[in-house]
Design an enzyme around this catalytic site. Structure first.
Site, mmCIF file in Angstrom:
data_model
loop_
_atom_site.group_PDB
_atom_site.id
_atom_site.type_symbol
_atom_site.label_atom_id
_atom_site.label_comp_id
_atom_site.label_asym_id
_atom_site.label_seq_id
_atom_site.Cartn_x
_atom_site.Cartn_y
_atom_site.Cartn_z
ATOM 1 N N GLY A 102 0.831 -1.194 0.000
ATOM 2 C CA GLY A 102 0.000 0.000 0.000
ATOM 3 C C GLY A 102 0.868 1.247 0.000
ATOM 4 C CD GLN A 108 3.311 5.758 2.682
ATOM 5 O OE1 GLN A 108 2.356 5.257 2.123
ATOM 6 N NE2 GLN A 108 4.277 5.035 3.220
ATOM 7 C CB CYS A 130 4.926 2.116 7.360
ATOM 8 S SG CYS A 130 4.527 3.631 6.492
ATOM 9 C CG LEU A 131 6.490 0.967 1.360
ATOM 10 C CD1 LEU A 131 5.952 1.278 -0.029
ATOM 11 C CD2 LEU A 131 7.611 -0.068 1.280
ATOM 12 C CG HIS A 182 -0.822 1.426 7.329
ATOM 13 N ND1 HIS A 182 0.101 0.950 8.234
ATOM 14 C CD2 HIS A 182 -0.123 2.214 6.473
ATOM 15 C CE1 HIS A 182 1.294 1.447 7.939
ATOM 16 N NE2 HIS A 182 1.182 2.217 6.863
ATOM 17 C CD GLU A 183 -1.055 2.528 2.763
ATOM 18 O OE1 GLU A 183 -0.534 3.660 2.700
ATOM 19 O OE2 GLU A 183 -0.392 1.513 3.061
ATOM 20 C CG HIS A 229 0.339 6.956 5.372
ATOM 21 N ND1 HIS A 229 1.487 7.338 6.032
ATOM 22 C CD2 HIS A 229 0.468 5.631 5.142
ATOM 23 C CE1 HIS A 229 2.277 6.273 6.203
ATOM 24 N NE2 HIS A 229 1.673 5.211 5.673
HETATM 25 NI NI NI Z 1 2.487 3.314 5.644
#
Ligand code: NI
Length: 167
Positions: free
Chosen positions: A46, A51, A91-92, A133-134, A137
Site C-alpha cells: 500500500g 508518502q 510501512c514504506l 493504515h493508508e 497517512h
Molecule cells: Ni504506511
C-alpha cells in the site's frame, strides 16, 4: 512512468493532512501510475500520496500474491467498521520496523476511482488493515503513533542515524 521518492519517518511532511481530490485529470492518472510503480518496486502492499509528498486524498493498495490486483481509492471514507484485530504492521515510510497495531477487522469504504466515479467496497483482514493504515497517512498519522513513545523514539533515532549515514 517514474519512481517517486518515499518520505521517511520522522519527516514532518508525513504529518500533513491531505486535501480532497477535485480534479480527475491526466495529471492525477500519471500520479496514480507512478504511485503503483513505486509501491510495486519498493515492494509494498500500500502507498498513500502523502508518502510521496503529494498531499491529496489518494491511496493505492495491492494485497494479492501475484501483484496483479491494484486498487485505487480516492477521497476514501469509512462508512462502517466492525470487529477488532491486531496485526503486525510495517510501512514504506518506516523501513525495517514491524509492530502490532489494533484496528477494525472489517470496513465498508466509499471512495472515487480515477475518473471520479463513486464505488463502495467491503474489506476484511489484511485488506481492511491496509486501507485503514493508508487512510491514516492522509490524516498525517503513522502506525508508530499507536505504539509506546519509548519504542517510537527508538525507531526515530535509528532512522535519523541511518539518514545521516546515507547522506
Ligand atoms: Ni504506511
Amino acid at each position: 512512468m517514474a519512481l517517486l521518492n518515499i518520505l521517511h519517518f520522522p519527516d514532518p511532511r508525513l504529518r500533513t493532512r491531505a486535501a480532497e481530490v477535485t480534479e480527475f485529470d491526466e495529471e492525477l492518472k500519471i500520479l496514480i501510475s507512478d504511485m503503483l510503480e513505486t509501491m510495486y518496486e519498493a515492494p509494498g502492499i500500500g502507498l498513500a500520496a502523502t508518502q510521496v509528498n503529494v498531499h491529496k486524498r489518494l491511496l493505492v493498495i495491492d494485497i494479492s500474491e501475484e501483484k496483479n490486483a491494484p486498487r485505487v481509492l480516492i477521497n476514501p471514507r469509512i462508512l462502517s467498521a466492525q470487529g477488532e484485530e491486531e496485526m503486525d504492521e510495517g510501512c514504506l515510510s518506516v523501513p525495517g520496523y514491524y509492530e502490532p497495531v489494533r484496528r477494525a477487522q472489517k470496513v465498508r469504504v466509499r471512495a472515487q476511482d480515477e475518473n471520479g466515479n463513486f464505488f463502495e467496497i467491503r474489506a476484511d483482514e489484511l485488506e481492511a488493515v491496509c486501507i485503514q493504515h493508508e487512510m491514516d497517512h492522509l490524516e498525517g498519522k503513522l502506525f508508530v503513533d499507536y505504539i509506546s513513545s519509548l519504542k517510537r523514539d527508538r525507531i526515530r533515532k535509528k532512522l535519523e542515524r541511518q539518514k545521516k549515514q546515507d547522506q
